[in-house]
Each structure stands twice: as structure tokens, then as C-alpha cells.
Design an enzyme around this catalytic site. Sequence first.
Site, mmCIF file in Angstrom:
data_model
loop_
_atom_site.group_PDB
_atom_site.id
_atom_site.type_symbol
_atom_site.label_atom_id
_atom_site.label_comp_id
_atom_site.label_asym_id
_atom_site.label_seq_id
_atom_site.Cartn_x
_atom_site.Cartn_y
_atom_site.Cartn_z
ATOM 1 N N ASP A 87 4.436 6.322 -1.796
ATOM 2 C CA ASP A 87 4.898 5.889 -3.147
ATOM 3 C C ASP A 87 3.052 5.052 -3.491
ATOM 4 O O ASP A 87 2.281 5.433 -2.467
ATOM 5 C CB ASP A 87 5.009 4.228 -2.945
ATOM 6 N N GLU A 149 5.858 1.205 0.948
ATOM 7 C CA GLU A 149 5.190 0.859 2.207
ATOM 8 C C GLU A 149 4.620 -0.175 0.342
ATOM 9 O O GLU A 149 3.747 -0.907 0.749
ATOM 10 C CB GLU A 149 3.590 2.052 2.002
#
Length: 397
Positions: A87, A149
Site C-alpha cells: 500500500d 502498513e
Amino acid sequence: MAAQFRLPGTVEKFSTLIGHNSISSVLPEYDQSNMAVINSLATWLEDLDFRVQILPVENQPGKANLVATLGEDNGQGGGLVLSGHTDTVPCNPEKWQSDPFTLTERDNRFYGLGTCDMKGFFALVLDAVEQFRDAEFKQPLIVLATADEESSMSGARALAQQNALKMGKAAGTKKRYAVVGEPTSLRPIRMHKGIMMENVRVTGRAGHSSNPALGISAMDAMHSVMGELMTIRKDLAANFQNAHFAVQSPTMNLGCIHGGDNPNRICGNCELAFDLRALPGMSNDDLREEIRTRLTPIAQAHEVELEVEPLFPGVSPFETAESSAIVQACERLTSAKSEAVAFATEAPFLQELGIETLVLGPGNIDQAHQVDEYLAHDQIEPCVNLIAQLINEFCLS
């Protein structure tokens, strides 16, 4: 014999990964699935003969982790994990010089959201692995790609809870090593601070401001809360130091406060959010308990209700011993002494699985989370060579 499949080139891999919008955010209007990144990685890794598992993250629709293994993993440990997150943070496209979701080359740099933090790492891992198509792996190579994350670290938490890497704990179990490819300018990082974000909610009683006896001011109580938190901050700084860090003590930041609704009304509710970054060896759970213990008398003194709750589960401080084989290897191969950083990573979750872990990757953290994020070209070849050397040392030797 069928022709051997050739992976896309470096630029094409970068372009594909950057082109997938995989923003993660606590705000639903910005949050996106990471499945396009996961599926691209799965296709490429399968073509390199990895056994690929795609593991949906529970209660997170459209989010998944990937665990890909090359070589035999018999549950007895050993081998190397190359880990990263799929991400990115949100961005402001109108402020970029080029489209953040289109790879752009200029000034000997790759520009795009995630080039540095940290989709680019996966492209370079694949470049390195391709050199070992015909190699015999004595220990497994595992590529790990996680979700979210940048927001909750829910992907890494899920992997730790599931023990998705399935490493045994028997007496004969070999040590397993991991590199988390966050941007460190290819300098080895063996420790970082933890992070916890907490919310303090004080509930008093609203009333007409002309007579203090008509209410109980939550803001007055919060003033005492802030004073005690600042005392805790001083105590932590006095009692805990680590010379490896640029800021050698734990830090506490009182980040935002909201309370009341009008100057002529006694404040009935007030909330304060703060973060605390602990040093290796300190416990987030112990710190939470100390904070609650020291704030409780304030609630009693002011006759208010006081709640302290985490805004997210937090990330523990991280440290790997300087004597660890992965630290020694990366110091030798980079000719750089291992360091400490203030930002948090997924490394502690790999440590929970018994994996000795180091943080090391291409790009500079100063470019992460910034407009016009980039990865300099001069980081690419050294990174590929370093990954190849680590694979050779921990998987083939």
C-alpha cells in the site's frame, strides 16, 4: 520444450505496480484495495516457480497478504524472507509535477507514488531472483507482501497471528532471517522506536458559565491531564536513553485537543490525542498501564469521568542484535555500520514469528510520503546486487 517465460523488464514492473492505486487510509473515502498489486506480484512470482499463497485479511474486504516460497520449506526454519508492504499513503495529485499513478522518468529518477515507499522494492527483488532461475535452493526464499502498513498494519498483524510462515520451534529449527525493504538508502537498520497513539476523553458536566457550581469543567480537568502527561514525558526522558538514536530518549507529542462548544458554557467534554515513541526494551503495554495509573487520581480530584484508549494497537519497539548473521552480512555487503531510526516498520511482527530481522531498502525516507516521490536510478543496481548476494548467502550456501 516450451519457451521460458521472461518477466517484464524493470521499467515495466515499476510502471505496473505504480499504476495500481493501493492507497490505504483510516478515511474510507481514500482507502483502496491492494488486490491489483497482489495479483501482479503473484503472476510474476509463479512464473519464477514460487508457490504462492494469497491470504485475505479478516474483516478487511479487498485486502490481502501474499506469501510466496521458492525452495523447500519444511517448517524447520532457515532461509531468507524479503518483505514489503503493497500500500501507499494518500497523495495530492494536483500538487505533483506528473501523475502519481504513472511512472515518470526524469533527472535520473523514477517518479510515482510508491516508487520509494515501497513498491519499487518488489520490482528489484524480482530482478534479483530472476538471476537464480536454475539455482538449487538449499534453504527457502520467501517473498512477503502485506496490506495496510501505512494505516493500521493489519496485514502484518494478521500474518503474525496466523503464523503464516509456519516456522517450527523444535530444538533443531534453523534460524530464519528477514529483510524489510523500507527506504533506508541501502543502509542497514537494526533498531527503531515503537509507536502508540492514545486518546484521552474527559467527561464533565456542562452548565452556565456565570456560576462554576452549575457544571464540572472537562477542560479544567484536561489541563491537569496535560500537565501529568508532560511530567511523564520528562520522567521517560530522564530514565531512558539510547545513544544509537538521533533523538536518544522516548518522545511524547500532544497532537490535538478538542473540547467545549461556546465561551459562555462550562465545557462538558474534552478529548486529547497524543503519540508516544518508546525505545527498544520498553513495553507499550507497560506504558499504557502507567499512564492510566497516573491519570486516575485526576479524574477523582476533578469529579469527572476519564477514559484512555488506543487509537490503534500500536507497533512495538524493534531491535536485532548486532551479532545477528543478517546484521553482520548486511554490514559487510554494504560497508556500512547498522543504525537506528525513529520511524516504525513491520519488523517487530516478523520478530514475533522468531525471525531475525533487519530493515534495509532502496530510496531515502525523506522522499516517502512526499509530493513527487521518487527513487533515484543510482539505487537500483546496488539494491539488486545486494539482494542477489543475500539470496546466495542465506538460501544457496
